[in-house]
Write a protein that holds these residues in place. Structure first.
Motif, PDB file in Angstrom:
ATOM      1  N   ASN A 176      36.495  45.154  40.555  1.00 31.61           N
ATOM      2  CA  ASN A 176      36.893  44.386  40.954  1.00 31.61           C
ATOM      3  C   ASN A 176      35.181  43.515  41.531  1.00 31.61           C
ATOM      4  O   ASN A 176      34.955  42.218  41.835  1.00 31.61           O
ATOM      5  N   TRP A 177      34.015  44.958  41.734  1.00 33.85           N
ATOM      6  CA  TRP A 177      32.905  44.566  42.314  1.00 33.85           C
ATOM      7  C   TRP A 177      32.092  43.771  41.071  1.00 33.85           C
ATOM      8  O   TRP A 177      31.488  42.386  41.317  1.00 33.85           O
ATOM      9  N   ALA A 178      32.564  44.049  40.124  1.00 32.09           N
ATOM     10  CA  ALA A 178      31.949  43.145  38.401  1.00 32.09           C
ATOM     11  C   ALA A 178      32.774  41.653  38.785  1.00 32.09           C
ATOM     12  O   ALA A 178      31.525  40.557  38.445  1.00 32.09           O
ATOM     13  N   GLN A 179      33.706  40.987  39.287  1.00 27.51           N
ATOM     14  CA  GLN A 179      33.589  39.882  39.292  1.00 27.51           C
ATOM     15  C   GLN A 179      32.433  38.442  40.494  1.00 27.51           C
ATOM     16  O   GLN A 179      32.016  37.617  40.081  1.00 27.51           O
ATOM     17  N   THR A 180      31.581  39.746  40.522  1.00 27.01           N
ATOM     18  CA  THR A 180      30.518  39.232  41.909  1.00 27.01           C
ATOM     19  C   THR A 180      29.143  39.362  41.361  1.00 27.01           C
ATOM     20  O   THR A 180      28.449  39.184  41.885  1.00 27.01           O
ATOM     21  N   SER A 181      29.240  40.072  39.928  1.00 25.67           N
ATOM     22  CA  SER A 181      28.100  40.798  39.708  1.00 25.67           C
ATOM     23  C   SER A 181      27.800  40.594  38.112  1.00 25.67           C
ATOM     24  O   SER A 181      28.925  41.580  37.439  1.00 25.67           O
ATOM     25  N   ASP A 182      27.386  39.920  37.596  1.00 27.73           N
ATOM     26  CA  ASP A 182      26.959  39.054  35.925  1.00 27.73           C
ATOM     27  C   ASP A 182      26.506  40.576  35.408  1.00 27.73           C
ATOM     28  O   ASP A 182      26.900  40.338  34.938  1.00 27.73           O
ATOM     29  N   VAL A 183      25.508  41.443  36.125  1.00 25.71           N
ATOM     30  CA  VAL A 183      25.011  42.541  35.451  1.00 25.71           C
ATOM     31  C   VAL A 183      26.046  43.525  35.503  1.00 25.71           C
ATOM     32  O   VAL A 183      26.375  43.875  34.808  1.00 25.71           O
ATOM     33  N   LEU A 184      26.932  43.636  36.205  1.00 25.90           N
ATOM     34  CA  LEU A 184      27.223  44.956  36.544  1.00 25.90           C
ATOM     35  C   LEU A 184      29.003  44.178  35.126  1.00 25.90           C
ATOM     36  O   LEU A 184      29.361  45.182  34.648  1.00 25.90           O
TER      37      LEU A 184
END
Length: 203
Positions: A111-119
């Motif tokens: 879920n977090w990765a949906q808001t972070s291109d790096v992640l």
């Protein structure tokens, strides 16, 4: 509180555990320094004793996720086994033992990765590492690379689906169904000895 009054600032793991709890319950936006301080019952300055800034504790959460989930998954695929069925039972240990693989953490990271291109980029790399380990597991048991890839993809995406949907299935029921999953994934039914050994680990 007595420890706090004597200058005790906790430990990095104490703060990281609190960050983990906030991530799981509220997503990455919930992981704020003030919220962490409240969770551990300490002051904001105590946080900076262990972490330079908020991004540092977020990086530590990602490192914990990689170390626990990906490292353990790869190790499980490499455990000695006499058959592909036994190898997949070792992999399935991950899906049943939170000490090997934390599904809630994987869900939160995705879920977090949906808001972070790096992640998101790191998640893509991690998924590829896991897939490579699964492909190699099938290859070691005599499958050609095309078959290994197709079967590994099916195994992995099935579990990712469980994670994405946060499936809550009784453990006993899931354990009972896993031999049938293995037959579906490999084309061969596990032996009774393999099934019994797996059930003994989890029931």
């Amino acid at each position: 509180m007595e420890q706090n009054s004597k200058g005790w600032r906790g430990s990095p793991d104490l703060w990281l555990d609190a960050a983990y709890d906030l991530l799981i319950s509220g997503g990455v936006e919930a992981v704020k320094i003030q919220a962490l301080a409240k969770a551990v019952g300490m002051s904001r300055p105590s946080f900076y004793w262990h972490f330079e800034h908020r991004e540092a504790v977020l990086d530590a959460l990602i490192a914990r996720w990689e170390s626990k989930n990906t490292t353990n998954l790869v190790v499980q695929t490499q455990k000695p086994s006499q058959s592909i069925e036994e190898s997949i039972f070792h992999l399935f240990d991950c899906w049943l033992d939170v000490d090997l693989f934390d599904m809630r953490l994987d869900f939160a990271i995705r879920n977090w990765a949906q808001t972070s291109d790096v992640l998101k980029a790191r998640l893509t790399e991690v998924d590829q590492m896991r897939m490579d380990a699964l492909v190699q597991m099938f290859v070691r048991h005599g499958f050609d690379r095309d078959q290994a890839f197709a079967r590994a993809t099916t195994v992995y995406y099935t579990q990712v689906g469980y994670i994405a949907m946060m499936m809550k299935e009784p453990k006993t029921l899931r354990v009972e169904r896993m031999p049938t999953y293995i037959e579906t994934f490999t084309g061969k039914a596990p032996t009774q000895d393999e099934v019994s050994a797996f059930r003994a680990r989890h029931l």
